[in-house]
Scaffold this active site. Structure first.
Site, PDB file in Angstrom:
ATOM      1  N   HIS A 134       7.102 -17.353 -25.439  1.00  0.00           N
ATOM      2  CA  HIS A 134       7.925 -16.192 -25.097  1.00  0.00           C
ATOM      3  C   HIS A 134       9.068 -16.718 -24.237  1.00  0.00           C
ATOM      4  O   HIS A 134       8.990 -16.783 -23.014  1.00  0.00           O
ATOM      5  CB  HIS A 134       7.107 -15.159 -24.325  1.00  0.00           C
ATOM      6  CG  HIS A 134       7.932 -14.043 -23.760  1.00  0.00           C
ATOM      7  ND1 HIS A 134       8.682 -13.198 -24.533  1.00  0.00           N
ATOM      8  CD2 HIS A 134       8.128 -13.633 -22.470  1.00  0.00           C
ATOM      9  CE1 HIS A 134       9.300 -12.320 -23.766  1.00  0.00           C
ATOM     10  NE2 HIS A 134       8.980 -12.565 -22.506  1.00  0.00           N
ATOM     11  N   ASN A 187       5.487 -13.310 -16.213  1.00  0.00           N
ATOM     12  CA  ASN A 187       6.155 -14.487 -16.776  1.00  0.00           C
ATOM     13  C   ASN A 187       6.092 -15.684 -15.825  1.00  0.00           C
ATOM     14  O   ASN A 187       6.056 -15.498 -14.612  1.00  0.00           O
ATOM     15  CB  ASN A 187       7.614 -14.152 -17.086  1.00  0.00           C
ATOM     16  CG  ASN A 187       7.739 -13.378 -18.382  1.00  0.00           C
ATOM     17  OD1 ASN A 187       7.091 -13.714 -19.371  1.00  0.00           O
ATOM     18  ND2 ASN A 187       8.564 -12.353 -18.389  1.00  0.00           N
ATOM     19  N   LYS A 245       3.999   1.858  -1.150  1.00  0.00           N
ATOM     20  CA  LYS A 245       4.618   2.067  -2.462  1.00  0.00           C
ATOM     21  C   LYS A 245       3.559   2.449  -3.488  1.00  0.00           C
ATOM     22  O   LYS A 245       3.767   3.339  -4.319  1.00  0.00           O
ATOM     23  CB  LYS A 245       5.350   0.813  -2.925  1.00  0.00           C
ATOM     24  CG  LYS A 245       6.023   0.977  -4.301  1.00  0.00           C
ATOM     25  CD  LYS A 245       6.701  -0.291  -4.764  1.00  0.00           C
ATOM     26  CE  LYS A 245       7.499  -0.047  -6.041  1.00  0.00           C
ATOM     27  NZ  LYS A 245       6.705   0.476  -7.153  1.00  0.00           N
ATOM     28  N   PRO A 258       0.791  -1.239   0.000  1.00  0.00           N
ATOM     29  CA  PRO A 258       0.000   0.000   0.000  1.00  0.00           C
ATOM     30  C   PRO A 258       0.820   1.284   0.000  1.00  0.00           C
ATOM     31  O   PRO A 258       0.452   2.251  -0.675  1.00  0.00           O
ATOM     32  CB  PRO A 258      -0.839  -0.116   1.287  1.00  0.00           C
ATOM     33  CG  PRO A 258      -0.145  -1.141   2.129  1.00  0.00           C
ATOM     34  CD  PRO A 258       0.517  -2.079   1.182  1.00  0.00           C
ATOM     35  N   ARG A 277      11.955  -6.425 -31.017  1.00  0.00           N
ATOM     36  CA  ARG A 277      13.419  -6.554 -30.981  1.00  0.00           C
ATOM     37  C   ARG A 277      13.932  -7.135 -32.296  1.00  0.00           C
ATOM     38  O   ARG A 277      14.957  -6.706 -32.825  1.00  0.00           O
ATOM     39  CB  ARG A 277      13.830  -7.459 -29.817  1.00  0.00           C
ATOM     40  CG  ARG A 277      13.593  -6.872 -28.431  1.00  0.00           C
ATOM     41  CD  ARG A 277      14.158  -7.782 -27.349  1.00  0.00           C
ATOM     42  NE  ARG A 277      13.971  -7.227 -26.010  1.00  0.00           N
ATOM     43  CZ  ARG A 277      13.255  -7.790 -25.051  1.00  0.00           C
ATOM     44  NH1 ARG A 277      12.663  -8.949 -25.283  1.00  0.00           N
ATOM     45  NH2 ARG A 277      13.133  -7.225 -23.869  1.00  0.00           N
ATOM     46  N   ARG A 328       8.238 -13.612  -7.079  1.00  0.00           N
ATOM     47  CA  ARG A 328       9.667 -13.604  -7.433  1.00  0.00           C
ATOM     48  C   ARG A 328      10.276 -14.971  -7.159  1.00  0.00           C
ATOM     49  O   ARG A 328       9.943 -15.619  -6.159  1.00  0.00           O
ATOM     50  CB  ARG A 328      10.420 -12.534  -6.636  1.00  0.00           C
ATOM     51  CG  ARG A 328      10.115 -11.105  -7.055  1.00  0.00           C
ATOM     52  CD  ARG A 328      10.947 -10.129  -6.249  1.00  0.00           C
ATOM     53  NE  ARG A 328      10.719  -8.757  -6.676  1.00  0.00           N
ATOM     54  CZ  ARG A 328      11.385  -8.159  -7.648  1.00  0.00           C
ATOM     55  NH1 ARG A 328      12.331  -8.824  -8.295  1.00  0.00           N
ATOM     56  NH2 ARG A 328      11.137  -6.912  -7.978  1.00  0.00           N
TER      57      ARG A 328
END
Length: 351
Positions: free
Chosen positions: A211, A156, A74, A72, A187, A117
């Protein structure tokens, strides 16, 4: 004076060529009713999420943007930082909450960048299970408040998590897409343009499939200014080396890793990529983007429901259809192998 309209019925006997050029995906639904107000929700206020929010704001794509994040303090800081730039931006309402999903109500497009993460030493499968648990907690709330929205997954591994979002949301397949290889293809176009000393916007080239490491560069369909490159080189008897082509593709695949090693994360390129997709979707531009879609039934991919990137026409209703791009036998085999790579992991999720 009568106004004339363009028509796709240009074939023999008024054949609708659009139906021949594009193939529909499975389990679709018609577009939702039009709404003059455009609203985007971005879930995840990390580097990627905020780059997307900032790019969407500066391009004047929406009237309202909602930000959701588990942190909250951040999140409030990010919201205030954007609000303080109001004098320099198009007028846009900016909302934020770490727990109240009601602020996302009525979103036309929901962009999911949130993800767990990876812990050092953690297996890819365990990380996937943690992300599935995260998606189980956020997607039902998003779907409840915006049942007609398009879901776009950026987190991802994007292809598998797009499949997860589709299964959990219960949305029709045309309203669930992944950012996929849209950025990989950008790219790719940049590297080819740099090699040929032309503008990247004049290069048409696609990277499809996963991907990730098993992505497939469609060399056979690359064109510059409407000129098919490989067939032109062959007609002019200009030699080229397969190794050179593979090196360019490898650079595309490793591009994100290089940026991460240099600055710690990627943000701006994916921000512009998603903003480009948002523009096409919200403004019904019917542009073709290589994004992660339900690929079952295309190019012999029949092993199960799998999302991977194919050149798809996008509009207000999400995926309009998949372009009938001709692939060589080798490209088809690589695409199927890419699908198998995704399906193998996907089968272990128990969805």
């Amino acid at each position: 004076m009568h106004k004339t309209y363009s028509s796709s019925s240009l074939g023999p006997g008024g054949l609708d060529l659009s139906q021949a050029f594009f193939r529909p995906i499975h389990n679709t639904a018609p577009p939702s009713s039009t709404n003059r107000q455009a609203k985007i929700t971005v879930v995840g206020a990390g580097n990627v999420g905020m780059a997307i929010a900032q790019t969407v704001l500066t391009q004047d794509l929406v009237d309202e943007i909602a930000l959701i994040d588990a942190k909250p303090e951040k999140l409030r800081g990010e919201m205030l930082d954007l609000q303080h730039a109001a004098a320099f931006l198009p007028r846009t309402t900016i909302l934020a909450s770490s727990s109240d999903y009601a602020i996302t109500s009525g979103s036309n497009l929901i962009v999911i960048t949130a993800g767990a993460r990876q812990i050092p030493g953690e297996s890819r499968l365990n990380l996937l299970h943690r992300n599935v648990a995260l998606f189980r907690s956020i997607i039902p709330e998003l779907a409840k408040h915006s049942p007609d929205a398009i879901l776009m997954v950026v987190s991802n591994p994007v292809d598998i998590l797009t499949y997860v979002a589709w299964k959990i949301s219960g949305f029709p397949s045309n309203r669930v897409i992944g950012s996929g290889t849209n950025l990989d293809s950008s790219r790719f176009r940049f590297l080819l343009a740099d090699h040929l000393e032309v503008n990247a916007q004049d290069v048409q080239a696609y990277v499809v499939g996963e991907h990730g490491d098993s992505s497939v560069a469609l060399w056979s369909s690359i064109s510059v200014g409407g000129v098919p490159i490989l067939s032109f080189l062959e007609r002019q008897q200009i030699p080229y080396e397969e190794e050179m082509l593979e090196n360019i593709h490898r650079t595309v695949v490793e591009g994100a890793y290089e940026v991460i090693n240099l600055k710690g994360y990627t943000s701006w390129a994916i921000g512009y990529s998603v903003a480009s997709l948002a523009r096409t979707l919200l403004r019904d531009q019917r542009r073709i983007h290589p994004v992660s879609v339900l690929a079952k039934g295309f190019y012999g991919i029949d092993g199960g429901d799998v999302f991977l990137s194919l050149p798809a026409q996008l509009g207000r209703g999400g995926v309009v259809g998949v372009t009938n791009v001709h692939l060589t036998d080798e490209e088809v085999q690589r695409l199927r192998a890419s699908a198998e790579t995704i399906l193998e992991l996907q089968s272990q999720l128990g969805l």
